[in-house]
Design a protein around this motif. Structure first.
Motif, PDB file in Angstrom:
ATOM      1  N   THR A 299       0.826  -1.211   0.000  1.00 29.39           N
ATOM      2  CA  THR A 299       0.000   0.000   0.000  1.00 29.39           C
ATOM      3  C   THR A 299       0.856   1.256   0.000  1.00 29.39           C
ATOM      4  OG1 THR A 299      -1.694  -1.184   1.282  1.00 29.39           O
ATOM      5  CG2 THR A 299      -1.815   1.233   1.258  1.00 29.39           C
ATOM      6  N   ARG A 300       1.880   1.286   0.841  1.00 33.19           N
ATOM      7  CA  ARG A 300       2.699   2.483   0.999  1.00 33.19           C
ATOM      8  C   ARG A 300       4.172   2.183   0.744  1.00 33.19           C
ATOM      9  NH1 ARG A 300       7.266   4.726   3.206  1.00 33.19           N
ATOM     10  NH2 ARG A 300       6.956   6.967   3.529  1.00 33.19           N
ATOM     11  N   GLY A 301       4.815   3.003  -0.063  1.00 32.26           N
ATOM     12  CA  GLY A 301       6.236   2.825  -0.353  1.00 32.26           C
ATOM     13  C   GLY A 301       6.692   3.900  -1.315  1.00 32.26           C
ATOM     14  N   ALA A 302       7.736   3.619  -2.066  1.00 35.18           N
ATOM     15  CA  ALA A 302       8.222   4.594  -3.037  1.00 35.18           C
ATOM     16  C   ALA A 302       7.172   4.895  -4.104  1.00 35.18           C
ATOM     17  CB  ALA A 302       9.502   4.065  -3.690  1.00 35.18           C
ATOM     18  N   HIS A 303       6.248   3.951  -4.304  1.00 31.82           N
ATOM     19  CA  HIS A 303       5.219   4.123  -5.329  1.00 31.82           C
ATOM     20  C   HIS A 303       4.048   4.975  -4.849  1.00 31.82           C
ATOM     21  CE1 HIS A 303       3.789   0.861  -2.785  1.00 31.82           C
ATOM     22  NE2 HIS A 303       2.575   1.054  -3.265  1.00 31.82           N
ATOM     23  N   HIS A 304       3.870   5.127  -3.514  1.00 33.60           N
ATOM     24  CA  HIS A 304       2.701   5.875  -3.009  1.00 33.60           C
ATOM     25  C   HIS A 304       2.954   6.268  -1.563  1.00 33.60           C
ATOM     26  CE1 HIS A 304      -1.276   7.352  -2.486  1.00 33.60           C
ATOM     27  NE2 HIS A 304      -1.828   6.671  -3.474  1.00 33.60           N
ATOM     28  N   GLN A 305       2.774   7.547  -1.252  1.00 30.70           N
ATOM     29  CA  GLN A 305       2.975   8.046   0.106  1.00 30.70           C
ATOM     30  C   GLN A 305       1.645   8.544   0.692  1.00 30.70           C
ATOM     31  OE1 GLN A 305       5.062   9.513  -2.571  1.00 30.70           O
ATOM     32  NE2 GLN A 305       6.090   7.542  -2.273  1.00 30.70           N
ATOM     33  N   TYR A 306       1.593   8.553   2.017  1.00 27.47           N
ATOM     34  CA  TYR A 306       0.420   9.026   2.757  1.00 27.47           C
ATOM     35  C   TYR A 306       0.911   9.930   3.883  1.00 27.47           C
ATOM     36  CZ  TYR A 306      -2.059   5.408   0.204  1.00 27.47           C
ATOM     37  OH  TYR A 306      -2.593   4.645  -0.806  1.00 27.47           O
ATOM     38  N   PRO A 307       1.019  11.234   3.641  1.00 27.11           N
ATOM     39  CA  PRO A 307       1.610  12.131   4.639  1.00 27.11           C
ATOM     40  C   PRO A 307       0.841  12.211   5.953  1.00 27.11           C
ATOM     41  CG  PRO A 307       0.683  13.363   2.797  1.00 27.11           C
ATOM     42  CD  PRO A 307       0.688  11.931   2.386  1.00 27.11           C
ATOM     43  N   ASP A 308      -0.431  11.840   5.947  1.00 25.27           N
ATOM     44  CA  ASP A 308      -1.206  11.817   7.183  1.00 25.27           C
ATOM     45  C   ASP A 308      -1.458  10.387   7.662  1.00 25.27           C
ATOM     46  OD1 ASP A 308      -1.553  14.613   7.598  1.00 25.27           O
ATOM     47  OD2 ASP A 308      -2.957  14.626   5.921  1.00 25.27           O
ATOM     48  N   GLY A 309      -0.719   9.437   7.091  1.00 31.39           N
ATOM     49  CA  GLY A 309      -0.916   8.045   7.460  1.00 31.39           C
ATOM     50  C   GLY A 309      -2.165   7.463   6.818  1.00 31.39           C
ATOM     51  N   PHE A 310      -2.440   6.213   7.157  1.00 36.11           N
ATOM     52  CA  PHE A 310      -3.630   5.563   6.606  1.00 36.11           C
ATOM     53  C   PHE A 310      -4.053   4.426   7.529  1.00 36.11           C
ATOM     54  CE2 PHE A 310       0.072   3.447   4.839  1.00 36.11           C
ATOM     55  CZ  PHE A 310      -0.237   2.096   4.844  1.00 36.11           C
ATOM     56  N   VAL A 311      -5.273   3.995   7.362  1.00 30.60           N
ATOM     57  CA  VAL A 311      -5.724   2.758   7.993  1.00 30.60           C
ATOM     58  C   VAL A 311      -5.968   1.748   6.882  1.00 30.60           C
ATOM     59  CG1 VAL A 311      -6.671   3.792  10.078  1.00 30.60           C
ATOM     60  CG2 VAL A 311      -8.141   3.532   8.061  1.00 30.60           C
ATOM     61  N   LEU A 312      -5.758   0.473   7.214  1.00 30.85           N
ATOM     62  CA  LEU A 312      -5.817  -0.561   6.189  1.00 30.85           C
ATOM     63  C   LEU A 312      -6.654  -1.743   6.662  1.00 30.85           C
ATOM     64  CD1 LEU A 312      -4.725  -1.426   3.392  1.00 30.85           C
ATOM     65  CD2 LEU A 312      -2.836  -2.543   4.590  1.00 30.85           C
ATOM     66  N   PHE A 313      -7.809  -1.937   6.008  1.00 33.68           N
ATOM     67  CA  PHE A 313      -8.615  -3.132   6.223  1.00 33.68           C
ATOM     68  C   PHE A 313      -7.860  -4.328   5.640  1.00 33.68           C
ATOM     69  CE2 PHE A 313     -11.836   0.038   6.819  1.00 33.68           C
ATOM     70  CZ  PHE A 313     -12.929  -0.562   7.444  1.00 33.68           C
ATOM     71  N   LEU A 314      -7.760  -5.420   6.393  1.00 35.13           N
ATOM     72  CA  LEU A 314      -6.942  -6.555   5.978  1.00 35.13           C
ATOM     73  C   LEU A 314      -7.719  -7.655   5.276  1.00 35.13           C
ATOM     74  CD1 LEU A 314      -4.548  -6.931   9.050  1.00 35.13           C
ATOM     75  CD2 LEU A 314      -4.134  -5.754   6.875  1.00 35.13           C
ATOM     76  N   GLY A 315      -9.009  -7.468   5.069  1.00 34.67           N
ATOM     77  CA  GLY A 315      -9.803  -8.506   4.426  1.00 34.67           C
ATOM     78  C   GLY A 315     -10.420  -9.452   5.437  1.00 34.67           C
ATOM     79  N   THR A 316     -11.260 -10.357   4.944  1.00 33.24           N
ATOM     80  CA  THR A 316     -11.993 -11.239   5.848  1.00 33.24           C
ATOM     81  C   THR A 316     -12.096 -12.642   5.300  1.00 33.24           C
ATOM     82  OG1 THR A 316     -14.056 -11.510   7.102  1.00 33.24           O
ATOM     83  CG2 THR A 316     -14.252 -10.679   4.852  1.00 33.24           C
ATOM     84  N   LEU A 317     -12.124 -13.590   6.206  1.00 28.63           N
ATOM     85  CA  LEU A 317     -12.382 -14.988   5.878  1.00 28.63           C
ATOM     86  C   LEU A 317     -13.869 -15.238   5.720  1.00 28.63           C
ATOM     87  CD1 LEU A 317     -11.304 -17.975   5.766  1.00 28.63           C
ATOM     88  CD2 LEU A 317     -11.533 -18.006   8.252  1.00 28.63           C
ATOM     89  N   PHE A 318     -14.689 -14.365   6.297  1.00 31.91           N
ATOM     90  CA  PHE A 318     -16.128 -14.588   6.390  1.00 31.91           C
ATOM     91  C   PHE A 318     -16.823 -14.318   5.056  1.00 31.91           C
ATOM     92  CE2 PHE A 318     -20.384 -12.734   7.175  1.00 31.91           C
ATOM     93  CZ  PHE A 318     -21.004 -13.842   7.737  1.00 31.91           C
TER      94      PHE A 318
END
Length: 379
Positions: A299-318
């Motif tokens: 999600t975040r690296g040299a290809h894309h930055q988030y100066p205010d940070g981010f939250v990341l949903f990790l997906g679900t088994l359900f």
């Protein structure tokens, strides 16, 4: 689940009618404390600190009352103290198809073209061919590549299988900055949807440098029929008024809670309808096909930055398949459903289902927050 907050360091946000705006809060001895301070007036600012848990533990605070009484409130309104989503300026990102078993359901949605009546027959066929072979696959591995080749030969290759077991994760924007609702609020379904479900997920809180600072719970409300008609409708399926719920609090990483607790987390889901229908489900992070830190790096690296940070949903088994109405039509929400997503270390996220058009409109954005903080001499 008040006992979930007995250990650990938590941070969140609440709406305070005293200041006509949000305050940053923490939990101490079963009570909620306002720790909003100049220089650290947002959750974003606190997560940027090297040791946010140390700051929160030592911050001066104002007692706002019993946590139990706050969590037991009915739907919040602006005239009283109530919880908000525990984030502010962070981007809201999500990963899809991160569990092999739920990946099969995405394939079924695609093959059914959004029609739940066709899903049962397709599920049986697809599961016979690929169900068992996908369970233990690690995304991007040589074994996954061999399964991909076999599926192509069977004519069953799908874009969902590509992101499920291929090298690149699906990462999308779930919702807009400041738009997520919190515990106690209504979650919204777009009125065009007739086949939909909750998605219980762990949500990581990540700072601007890509460092994970904590975790919380999320409901990535899902419109199965809309996305099933076309993956190009993902934005319409995922991003609607009140379609994203996060909370109740972020548990900050410290000596009591780390990324390994996320990797081993077990989530429980309960959906209780006005019609007496009860759906119970689980999602185990132990079965995720990609490591959480790999998803952060994608999600975040040299290809894309988030100066205010981010939250990341990790997906679900359900992925619910139980029939709620006619045989073969599976599960779908009804207005009035109460959805509870819980974990023994993160608490419980409780929301009531409404149509997105009937949920309170989103009217308090980043510009409103900045003006409010300025008026309180917090900038």
């Amino acid at each position: 689940m008040i006992s979930s907050f007995a250990t650990g360091c938590f941070i969140g946000r609440a709406w305070s009618p005293d200041v006509d705006g949000p305050v940053v809060v923490t939990i101490r001895d079963g009570r909620l404390y306002d720790i909003t301070a100049k220089g650290c007036a947002t959750v974003r600012d606190i997560l940027e600190l090297e040791a946010p848990a140390d700051f929160v533990r030592n911050a001066q605070g104002r007692d706002l009352g019993s946590l139990e009484s706050l969590l037991s409130l009915s739907e919040p309104d602006g005239s009283r103290l109530h919880l908000l989503a525990p984030i502010d300026f962070q981007a809201i990102k999500a990963c899809g198809v991160t569990f092999a078993r739920s990946m099969i359901e995405r394939v079924i949605e695609e093959r059914a073209a959004g029609n739940p009546e066709r899903a049962a027959n397709i599920r049986e066929k697809v599961s016979q061919i690929i169900g068992a072979s996908l369970r233990d696959l690690r995304a991007g591995s040589e074994d996954a590549q061999r399964v991909k080749s076999a599926l192509i030969e069977e004519g069953l290759w799908s874009q969902y299988l590509e992101v499920g077991i291929g090298p690149d994760a699906e990462v999308f924007t779930k919702s807009q900055i400041m738009s997520s609702v919190g515990a106690g609020a209504a979650v919204g379904l777009h009125p065009i949807s007739k086949w939909n479900n909750p998605e219980p997920e762990i949500v990581l809180a990540v700072d601007s440098e890509g460092r994970v600072k904590g975790a919380t719970l999320g409901n990535d409300v899902n419109l199965r029929d809309v996305e099933g008609r076309s993956a190009l409708l993902l934005g319409k399926a995922k991003d609607n008024n009140a379609s994203c719920s996060i909370g109740p609090f972020i548990r900050l990483f410290d000596e009591t809670y780390t990324i390994d607790d996320v990797r081993n987390a077990e989530l429980d889901l309960r959906v209780e309808g006005k019609d007496g229908f009860v759906l119970l489900g689980k999602s185990s992070m132990k079965e995720i096909s990609r490591d959480p830190l790999d998803l952060v790096a994608q999600t975040r690296g040299a290809h894309h930055q988030y100066p205010d940070g981010f939250v990341l949903f990790l997906g679900t088994l359900f992925a619910p398949v139980e029939d709620r109405g006619a045989p073969g039509q599976g599960f779908t929400h009804k207005v009035g459903d109460v959805v509870t997503i819980s974990n023994d270390k993160l608490g419980a996220l409780v929301n009531t289902v409404k149509l997105a058009t009937e949920c309170p409109p989103w009217v308090f954005g980043a510009s409103h927050l900045m003006r409010n903080l300025a008026s309180r001499n917090l900038l």
